[in-house]
Every structure is written in C-alpha cells, then in structure tokens.
Design a protein around this motif. Sequence first.
Motif, PDB file in Angstrom:
ATOM      1  N   LEU A 165       1.368   9.930  -4.641  1.00 41.75           N
ATOM      2  CA  LEU A 165       1.910  11.078  -3.903  1.00 41.75           C
ATOM      3  C   LEU A 165       2.927  11.839  -4.741  1.00 41.75           C
ATOM      4  O   LEU A 165       2.944  13.074  -4.752  1.00 41.75           O
ATOM      5  N   PHE A 206      -2.618   4.804 -10.755  1.00 42.67           N
ATOM      6  CA  PHE A 206      -1.649   4.194  -9.846  1.00 42.67           C
ATOM      7  C   PHE A 206      -0.577   3.421 -10.619  1.00 42.67           C
ATOM      8  O   PHE A 206       0.144   2.614 -10.037  1.00 42.67           O
ATOM      9  N   ASP A 249      -5.338   8.435   6.037  1.00 41.24           N
ATOM     10  CA  ASP A 249      -6.367   8.151   5.039  1.00 41.24           C
ATOM     11  C   ASP A 249      -6.773   9.428   4.306  1.00 41.24           C
ATOM     12  O   ASP A 249      -6.973   9.424   3.083  1.00 41.24           O
ATOM     13  N   SER A 256       0.828  -1.204   0.000  1.00 40.47           N
ATOM     14  CA  SER A 256       0.000   0.000   0.000  1.00 40.47           C
ATOM     15  C   SER A 256       0.861   1.252   0.000  1.00 40.47           C
ATOM     16  O   SER A 256       0.549   2.234  -0.684  1.00 40.47           O
ATOM     17  N   ARG A 257       1.940   1.238   0.760  1.00 40.50           N
ATOM     18  CA  ARG A 257       2.835   2.398   0.776  1.00 40.50           C
ATOM     19  C   ARG A 257       3.503   2.585  -0.584  1.00 40.50           C
ATOM     20  O   ARG A 257       3.674   3.705  -1.059  1.00 40.50           O
ATOM     21  N   VAL A 297      -4.956  11.454  -4.088  1.00 41.20           N
ATOM     22  CA  VAL A 297      -5.754  10.906  -5.191  1.00 41.20           C
ATOM     23  C   VAL A 297      -6.567  12.013  -5.854  1.00 41.20           C
ATOM     24  O   VAL A 297      -6.642  12.106  -7.088  1.00 41.20           O
ATOM     25  N   MET A 329       0.808   4.009  -2.945  1.00 35.82           N
ATOM     26  CA  MET A 329       0.480   5.402  -2.648  1.00 35.82           C
ATOM     27  C   MET A 329       1.636   6.323  -3.006  1.00 35.82           C
ATOM     28  O   MET A 329       1.416   7.486  -3.357  1.00 35.82           O
ATOM     29  N   ARG A 330       2.852   5.823  -2.940  1.00 32.52           N
ATOM     30  CA  ARG A 330       3.995   6.659  -3.295  1.00 32.52           C
ATOM     31  C   ARG A 330       3.894   7.107  -4.746  1.00 32.52           C
ATOM     32  O   ARG A 330       4.258   8.244  -5.082  1.00 32.52           O
ATOM     33  N   ASN A 367      -3.967  10.508   1.999  1.00 30.18           N
ATOM     34  CA  ASN A 367      -3.946   9.657   0.805  1.00 30.18           C
ATOM     35  C   ASN A 367      -5.032  10.066  -0.189  1.00 30.18           C
ATOM     36  O   ASN A 367      -4.781  10.168  -1.401  1.00 30.18           O
ATOM     37  N   ILE A 411      -7.295   1.156   0.729  1.00 27.81           N
ATOM     38  CA  ILE A 411      -7.217   2.594   0.486  1.00 27.81           C
ATOM     39  C   ILE A 411      -8.484   3.001  -0.240  1.00 27.81           C
ATOM     40  O   ILE A 411      -8.799   2.482  -1.302  1.00 27.81           O
TER      41      ILE A 411
END
Length: 751
Positions: free
Chosen positions: A432, A615, A734, A424-425, A741, A428-429, A737, A712
Amino acid sequence: MDEDALEYHRTAPPGKIEISTTKPTNTQRDLSFAYSPGVAAPCREIDADAGEAYQYTTKGNLVGVVSNGSAVLGLGDIGAQASKPVMEGKGVLFKRFADIDVFDIELDLDDPDAFVDSVAAMEPTFGGINLEDIAAPDCFTIEEQLRERLSIPVFHDDQHGTAIISGAALLNAVEISGKDLADLEVTFAGAGAAALATARFYVSLGVKRENITMCDIDGILTTQRAESGDLNEYNREFARDLPEGDLADAMEGADVFVGLSAGGIVSQEMVRSMAADPIIFAMANPDPEIGYEAAKDARDDTVIMATGRSDYPNQVNNVLGFPFIFRGALDVRATEINEEMKVAAASALADLAKQDVPDSVVKAYGDQPLQFGPDYIIPKPLDARVLFEVAPAVARAAIDSGAARVDIDIDEYVERLEARLGKSREMMRVVLNKAKSDPKRIALAEGTDETIVRAASQIVERGIAEPVLIGDEDDIRGTIANLGLEFEPDVVDPESGDYEGYADHLYERRKRNGVTRREAASMIRDDTNYFGSVMVDRGDADALLTGLTNHYPSALRPPLQVVGTADDADYAAGVYMLTFKNSVIFVADATVNQAPDEDVLEEVTRHTAELARRFDVEPRAALLSYSDFGSVDNEGTRKPREAARRLREDPAVDFPVDGEMQADTAVVEEMLTGTYDFTDLEKPANVLVFPNLEAGNIGYKLLQRLGGADAIGPMLVGMDEPVHVLQRGDEVKDIVNLAAVATVDAQDEAY
C-alpha cells in the motif's frame, strides 16, 4: 443461557485468561536469560533509570483492571471475589480488541483510602490502571486521589467510557439533526457516576453547562435542593435554579434525553413533549428507559435513538473506547488520560461512523444496512478500524497536550498497530505504501457493481490509485448517490462513447481466431471484460481488475486473449500470499495451469519469486511433490525435479531454490539442515510451487482454513500488463488490496 455461561467459564482451564511466554524457553541458555543469572542485566538497567522498565519488561503493555466489586453492572455489591469473572472478562476485551495484556486485581477493601494505597503501591507493575465497578461516591474519590498520586493513566471506565461513546454519538446526531451543540437543551435521567461524567464530557464537547438539566429519583437537581443538603458534593455542580419538578417536566422542550438510570421510566407522551427531531440516548441496561420501537413510534419526525443493547441500532458500548484509549496512552507512555485525549477519542469514533463500512463488519451483524444516518451514528465494536482511528487520535492528543513521555510518528504508529492484528496487514502495508508513492490508473471492469464502487471510493480516499469505473454511467452515478459516497471517479461507458478504435484493436488481436469486425464491436460494447482488456493493452489504463461477478476462467479469458503473457513469459499463474502469525508464504499455481510440465513450473517459480520481492520478501523457493530428491522416480516427480535443476544451474537466478521435496521438508528447518543438509535451502521455503492445479488449490485452502492463514489473492503473474482476476464473493478490502498490488505492478518498468 445461565447454564451455557457456566459451562463456558468452567471448561478446563477454568476462567478466560492465561499467561503465556513471549520469548523462547527451549534451551538452558534461554532459561538463563529468562531468569537467573541473565535477568540481572535488565534489573541493573532499570535500577539506573526507572524508565527502562518500558524497554525491558511488559509494563508498557500491561494494564491493571482493579475493582472491589461494590457496583457490578446488573448485580450490585457482590464483593471482590464474585466480581472476578467480570474483571477477567474486561481483560479479554483489552486483549481481543487492542492486544493489551491485563492482570485483574480484586481488592477486598471498602475503605477508599486503603483501596487507593493498595493500588498506588502497584504502580511499578503497570502501564495504566482501569478502575471498574466501584460504587459512587467512592469511585470519584478513588479516581481523583490515584490520578494525583500516580504518574500512569488512571481511568474509571464506568464513568468515562459511557461519556466518550455517547459523546461520539451526540456529535453525529447533532450533525444529522441540523442542531448546534451550544444551543442544545439536554436532560439527564440519573445523577450517578456515569451521568455526572457524561454531563461533564458533553460540556467539553461544547454543550453549555447551564443548558443541562439533571434528574435523580427525587426529581430535578435544583439549587434549592443543593442548599438544603439534599445533593452530594459531586452532583450539586449540575443543580439549576429551576422550579421543583420531575423527569417529565425536565424533558419538556428538551433536544436531548440521556438515560443512565432505570428501565421503563420514560413514556411516549414524554417523548412527544420534546423539541423537534429529538435525540434519545436510553442507556439503562438491560432494559432502556424507553424501548427503541416505542420511542420511534411516539412521533412523526426523526427520532435519533441509541441504547445500551446490541439488538437495536446505535449501541453505546464501552468496548468502543477503553481498549483503544489505553492503547494510544500506553504507546506514548502517557502520564494520564486527560480531557483532550477523551475528546480526541470521541471525535475519531464520530468520524469513523461516516466512512464506508467493511463487508466483514456488515456480515458480522447479519448483513443489516450500515450507513451513516439516524440508525448508524457510532461504529460497531467488531469494526477493526476503530483501533487504527481511535488509538492514533488519543496518542496525538497526548503528545499535543503534554501528557506523553515519548513522541512518535503517527503514520508509522498506524503501521505498527496494523501489525498487531496480523501478518497480512503488515505485508499489505508494504504494498500500500509503495502504491501511494506513485498511483496508477486502474480499470475496474465491473464498474456498476456496488462492491466495486465502494472499493473505488476507498482506493481514492487512501490515495492508492486512480480508479476507472467501466459501465453504464447513470447506474454508476446512481449507486454512488445511494451509498452516500463523496467522490467523483472517472467513468467510462462503452455504450455512450466512440470506441471504434477499441473495436479495431480487438479485431486485430482476434481476427485469426474467428472474430469478425462486427463481433469485435459487439464485444467492446457489451462485455466490459474485453473493453477493460483493450483499455489496458492500448495504454489507456495501467492495470485491470475484473472477475468479481464472473466465473474465474470466464473472467481470465479476455485478458489472456487480448493482453497476453509478457515477452519473457509463456504462461500466467495465480499466486496466493498466505500470512501466519510470524511468517508468510507464497503459493503457486492455485488458479490457472491444470497440469504444468517442467517448463511451466520453472517459469511460475521465477514469477512468484519476483512477486515476493514486491512485498519486500526475499524468496526461498521449493518445488513440491510427494517425493524427496528422487526418493520416488516417475513422470510426476521428474517434472518438479527438472524444473528445480534448471533454476539452480541458471546464474540469473539469485534466490535459493530446490526440489523436488515434500511439503514438510520444505517448511521444517530441522529437516533441511539435518536429513537433507545438501539442499540449497538453509531456511524454510517461503515460495511453495505445487506440482499441479489441484494440489495448489487444495493446499492453499487447507492452510487457510485449518492453519489459520489469511489469504491475499489470487495475484496473476506472467501477464504482459498488470491484470488481476478477482474471485466471486471478494470483499471491498480484497479489491483494494489487489488494486494496490496492480499499482505496484504498473510501477515496475518491466511491464
């Protein structure tokens, strides 16, 4: 307690660690690579260049935890065999906090030279050596000789771990008390390995050596005692030209007390004799030199207190140091852990304590307040951010000081560290980084909520977006001040500004749905969800986040009524991204459409595939049912079957999609390529479209709770402008994140 601990250790399999394979071993070909004959190839490469061991073996992620059991905390000299549970436990901490593999090595050797020879002979195996529970003064000799002989890091945690963690606490305690390191008078109780290493480290931080007074069981370490041979070659370096005296004499007028000795040896009277606003680190375990309450109650001014216990604030816990220090050292193939690297670790820990603490950490410690100040000067061990702060700082210091064999890009390194803690990290990176490339203006409808304010602070700090907090300005500014946050967000107060244009806009949108002009004005003034929706619809903000304090349908209603769906969309849908150790899937619809027909399912599949690509995931979509490709024919199975047919036959659809199919068919490659080899899916699906809301919501929650997935979302797709509805109870991470998005959504020119 003892019986529970024994049961914990003896439950099959006994102990706490095991070895597992990291490569496939399912076929004869796999085994031929793992051992003979394929293993010869990396052997030849390493024979030609020993440095290639880092490329082809576990050396670069393997630490030896080595002890002879001569000084086990709280147990004393129990010998090598009895110390094994402790060394295994150390390995658990290395793996849990920094994903470092460990072999625990217990050597039945009392002779320091023999011990050094044995450890030195194992250098080819390890990327670093952690010495543990070795009695003084042998521990000094052993570490010194190994550091000289080995070209890998050697670190005696009992000495340097306490020094580094308490050093971080000292940096912050000095800042809070308004004192200066160079002016501090520091008194030590204890003159063993940890005390000497800590005193030396404090000198590296800026404390003057001549301002350190050290005491052992016989009193102050004086030059007279050194000259008479009463001190050993190690602790005599802190002997001072002072009159003979005891600990009480040494503490009088001191700014800092550092206890690394025995419990109960400091009285309240001794605390009262110290300088104003004293700093007391009573780190004897399990009982500190003076109790937390006793030290605090001894004086009326500010006493900054730290102990080695977890049931009091400011626990000096070595687990904040060694896993992350070794992580940084290993990842640059350091030849040593030098003073610059230790100082970098302490500074990174001190800086982290000043940042907003994640909700998950607060919950892990019983929801006790954790905010920089006298009762919070060092981070908590369960704060995952320690890895991302300390390891990069250590790696950078190793590079700058010449201890590193390889140079690395620190920003890329942080991303690799995040990937170690879960998919998940890593996912999300991606988002981000995209968000930070072009931050957008994000309206936060519940701007007075403390969690939203904290999230806004992190959004600004990380450069993700430009948050706009909607709500009473005085309340918002007051919350920022109470939280000790240092940022100046854009605040929009619906009750204090002229927003007649917003009321007109809402009226035009809703006048044929029973809303009068007066009601529209009231809704703009009193309901920040409607205010935020109009703000985004008018283009005054690029995206909207709402829903933290509202029931999901109630929070979703205003954006649907005002913003509506996109021109190419008739339906919105809620999507969750579920991440597993080595895979990621997108699940829809989990929040919006109760009983979708084939039109809804078709559209939701398209939008979810588009989201996956944000993503950097190439979508492979499966429309789910309890039937496989017509094996059951009824109204329920026909809907996903028809939606899949339309998508397959649409030349504009540039991703593989099929259905209807059962969930296991969608995710098991052998079924797709064997039983159903005609399907358009050659690999397991990563976009799962459920037949209705009940199935989608139940499915994602089962995968999250029983399958161990990180979730997420929900991420809202199909809207005309970027809008995402939070769920009640969402944490700061959350919200951050979803803000990322939303920013990436807003960057898309399609909106």
